[in-house]
Design a protein around this motif. Sequence first.
Motif, PDB file in Angstrom:
ATOM      1  N   ARG A 122       0.844  -1.190   0.000  1.00 33.33           N
ATOM      2  CA  ARG A 122       0.000   0.000   0.000  1.00 33.33           C
ATOM      3  C   ARG A 122       0.885   1.247   0.000  1.00 33.33           C
ATOM      4  N   GLU A 199      -7.944   1.239   3.006  1.00 32.97           N
ATOM      5  CA  GLU A 199      -7.279   0.126   2.329  1.00 32.97           C
ATOM      6  C   GLU A 199      -6.081   0.581   1.494  1.00 32.97           C
ATOM      7  N   MET A 200      -5.853   1.895   1.446  1.00 37.49           N
ATOM      8  CA  MET A 200      -4.670   2.426   0.763  1.00 37.49           C
ATOM      9  C   MET A 200      -3.556   2.789   1.745  1.00 37.49           C
TER      10      MET A 200
END
Length: 426
Positions: A122, A199-200
């Motif tokens: 990420r 989620e990043m």
Amino acid sequence: MNYENYKQYLSPALAKATDLIMESGKGCYMTDINGDEYLDFVQGIAVNALGHCHPKVVQAVVEQTKKLMNGSFNLVNFPTTLKLAKRLSEVTPGNLNSIFFSNGGAEAIDGALKLAKAYTKRPAIIAFKGSFHGRTLGATTITASNSKYRKYYEPMVGSVYFSTYPSKDLCPKGFDEKQRTEYCLNELDSLFKYVVAPEMVAAIIMEPVQGEGGYVVPTKEFVQGVRDICTKHGILLIFDEIQSGYGRTGKMFAGENFDVVPDIMTVGKAIAGGLPMSAVISTPEIMDEWHAGMHGTTFGGNPVCAAAALAVLEEYKNANILENVNNMGAYLRKKLEVLKEKYSCISDIRGLGLMVAIEFSYGDGTPAGDLFEKVRDKCFKNKLLTLACGVYGNGLRFAAPLNVTEDEIDKGITIIDKVLGEIWKK
């Protein structure tokens, strides 16, 4: 010898707090080239955990330098470094027992950020306002204790976002501890909602107790709340324990005060008793994604530094250093409470163990950074070395060695009392 005669050969980028030229140090004291002795409550900015030139550390360094000074840990192994890795794994919390050695705190921070990105795949990092993580490009990018550290260096590393740390200087005025905790956890949620999808995010990095930001101690609920957020979203939690770790707060690592184990931890400063050494520490599972060659070092894992670090850990055990930190931390706080009653300009006392600071403010609550500067200068004239902290530079932090005695604390407090008596007029 006069500093002014050599100043032209040194870059002005390194700010100098004094013009002193120190020749020797022992325990809590340093002696300059004129023979003047100073009580040192800075200790290399919390580097000398056992004071200057502790005999056990000196002996370990001397013995190792007679055998081997370096050979590059990426080429060969050293007995002292291998033993240190094992010993460190025995005192770190949870399953944090896989170690990458480096040289300084900022270098360890950059390594930790790279590790988090390598493991999660990420791009984004979340840090906190009020934080100080170092001065390399990566560490500067996630530092927000003062805009001066970032000035002229934009653009920096991308995909870094800041949230609010639960300091009264950073939260809405009048908020109590519980309100600050709730506000700052909500700020993280808002960041996910409006700015960067969770989620990043590879990691949230935080100092469990902020150092340069003012020795700010958050609530257990806040630190545990951040841990829960990270776990929920698959985000790695990085604890920067470079200043707060290694016994400074009365626990071996500050995170233990909050019953929280991070996924990655950086340590430095006190690790090698005055020599340059740091480390990135994580779990074997996370470290396994940092494949050979994805990070490196020339001097990291140096055998002399490792020998010193082994001596530090041995002294911690034999001299009950953590017990002394808790006892002397309580003693120091008691002495500071007396000063706070005596001088209305002392608006706060905060910290854990021997990571303690006092804050100077005027009657209307205005931060008194200029008052601290007067206190520092007069303390210096009275042979006491001190250091600032806080967003407004109005905090005086105590970074005495962890084996400090009551007598040494008394001497420092006596000087501060004398100085405040001269400066502060009610």
